[in-house]
Scaffold this active site. Structure first.
Site, PDB file in Angstrom:
ATOM      1  NE  ARG A  34      68.521  54.972  34.830  1.00  0.00           N
ATOM      2  CZ  ARG A  34      69.215  53.850  34.704  1.00  0.00           C
ATOM      3  NH1 ARG A  34      68.912  52.977  33.792  1.00  0.00           N
ATOM      4  NH2 ARG A  34      70.224  53.574  35.524  1.00  0.00           N
ATOM      5  CB  THR A  35      70.815  61.547  34.989  1.00  0.00           C
ATOM      6  OG1 THR A  35      69.957  60.855  35.892  1.00  0.00           O
ATOM      7  CG2 THR A  35      70.708  63.039  35.229  1.00  0.00           C
ATOM      8  CE  LYS A  47      96.668  67.142  35.297  1.00  0.00           C
ATOM      9  NZ  LYS A  47      96.760  68.098  34.183  1.00  0.00           N
ATOM     10  NE  ARG A  97      73.896  61.663  39.042  1.00  0.00           N
ATOM     11  CZ  ARG A  97      73.116  60.668  38.622  1.00  0.00           C
ATOM     12  NH1 ARG A  97      73.633  59.474  38.403  1.00  0.00           N
ATOM     13  NH2 ARG A  97      71.832  60.866  38.413  1.00  0.00           N
ATOM     14  CG  HIS A 102      68.234  63.008  40.726  1.00  0.00           C
ATOM     15  ND1 HIS A 102      68.311  63.820  39.607  1.00  0.00           N
ATOM     16  CD2 HIS A 102      68.619  61.763  40.315  1.00  0.00           C
ATOM     17  CE1 HIS A 102      68.726  63.092  38.580  1.00  0.00           C
ATOM     18  NE2 HIS A 102      68.923  61.845  38.982  1.00  0.00           N
TER      19      HIS A 102
HETATM   20  N1  ASP Z   1      69.521  56.851  39.255  1.00  0.00           N
HETATM   21  C1  ASP Z   1      69.009  57.323  40.527  1.00  0.00           C
HETATM   22  C2  ASP Z   1      69.983  58.280  41.176  1.00  0.00           C
HETATM   23  O1  ASP Z   1      70.955  58.671  40.572  1.00  0.00           O
HETATM   24  C3  ASP Z   1      68.603  56.207  41.432  1.00  0.00           C
HETATM   25  C4  ASP Z   1      69.671  55.243  41.878  1.00  0.00           C
HETATM   26  O2  ASP Z   1      70.852  55.408  41.587  1.00  0.00           O
HETATM   27  O3  ASP Z   1      69.303  54.289  42.579  1.00  0.00           O
HETATM   28  O4  ASP Z   1      69.764  58.689  42.308  1.00  0.00           O
END
Ligand code: ASP
Length: 317
Positions: free
Chosen positions: A53-54, A82, A103, A131
């Site tokens: 999703r993100t 590397k 991320r 987040h």
């Molecule tokens: N998608 C959310 C996160 O990246 C929640 C999860 O992974 O449970 O934190």
């Protein structure tokens, strides 16, 4: 010119949040109004952990603003294997992109990385830390379904490792909310987060529970989370709590008819599929809201003067 970074929800004031949500609502109603706004702009995606999703909603948002993305791809296919450091990786990719989305499994990594770049950097999840863009779409969904003031919310599941929980809890202290945290004792909110929440909001607004039953009838919103298996140092510890705190139609018999059920997704078995078709379920709508909210944020972060005004909160980092 040094731009704003978005690292935690602590840096967001109520005014910041309302500006972003109002603008997201405008874009949601008419995305075509900005379809050329950022033509030629490139967003760099650096995902050192899985994401559906993100990552995809950031990509969609940038493309709907007329821009494009460059994607580092999987860690396995990048120079990280590397031995390249995160500081070097972000310094290289800022030369290819006008803003970065990061991320990373390590808490604190986004703060560290932001110190090495001049383009805006958005934290898309740093381990069990924060987040903040998930929080913005969570707030958007809460506002649409229940309103953000005079809100009673239950936040349930893995409160220890759940970064979406940490970010949301801080942001909600800007509003008139009662927050109930429901988890097994071993997955309670980190004590420093509880301490901060008490400092920021009159302590009567924050309560911890082991049982959902205690509070379910009083809730406007129930925010369910996944047990974050990948963050447990010991698989046996995960097994002890896996499968706890699931909800199904029978659970919700004790809830208000207006209860909104949310989840940042992915779900494993926390919410029975039979709830999907009920009026309670808002988790797919919540995921879809990621696009207008991230469009609004990107547009503000990429504004010409470099000042998106995202530094109004107490915990500016
Ligand atoms: N998608 C959310 C996160 O990246 C929640 C999860 O992974 O449970 O934190």
């Amino acid at each position: 010119m040094r731009h704003d970074h978005l690292i935690t929800s602590k840096q967001l004031s109520r005014a910041n949040i309302e500006t972003i949500l109002d603008y997201a609502a405008e874009l949601d109603a008419d995305p075509s109004a900005v379809s050329d706004r950022h033509a030629g702009t490139v967003l760099g995606l650096l995902f050192f952990e899985p994401s559906t999703r993100t990552k995809m909603s950031f990509e969609t948002a940038m493309k709907r603003l007329g821009g494009d993305v460059v994607d580092m791809g999987s860690v396995e296919s990048s120079s990280v294997t590397k031995g390249e450091t995160l500081a070097d990786t972000v310094r290289v990719i800022e030369g290819y992109a006008d803003a970065l989305v990061l991320r990373h499994p390590k808490q604190g990594s986004a703060t560290m990385a932001s110190e090495f770049v001049d383009v805006p950097l958005v934290n898309a999840g740093d381990g069990a830390g924060h987040h903040p863009t998930q929080t913005m779409l969570d707030l958007y969904t809460i506002r649409e379904n229940a309103g953000l003031d005079d809100l009673t919310i239950g936040i349930m599941g893995d409160l220890k490792y759940g970064r979406t929980v940490h970010s949301l809890a801080y942001a909600l202290t800007n509003f008139d909310t009662r927050q109930h945290f429901i988890s097994p004792e071993s997955l309670q909110l980190p004590r420093e987060v509880v301490y901060d929440l008490h400092q920021q909001q009159d302590g009567t607004g924050i309560r911890e529970h082991e049982s959902l039953e205690d509070v379910l009838p009083s809730l406007d919103v129930l925010y369910v989370t996944r047990i974050q298996r990948e963050r447990f140092p010991d698989e046996n510890e995960y097994q002890k709590v896996a499968g706890e705190y699931q909800i199904d139609a029978a659970t919700l018999e004790a809830a208000s008819d207006d209860l909104t059920v949310m989840h940042p997704l992915p779900r494993v078995d926390e919410i029975a599929p039979e709830i999907d078709e009920t009026d309670h379920a808002a988790y797919f709508e919540q995921a879809h809201n990621g696009v207008p909210v991230r469009m609004a944020l990107l547009d503000l972060l990429l504004s010409d003067d470099g000042d998106a005004g995202l530094t109004g909160g107490d915990g500016d980092e």
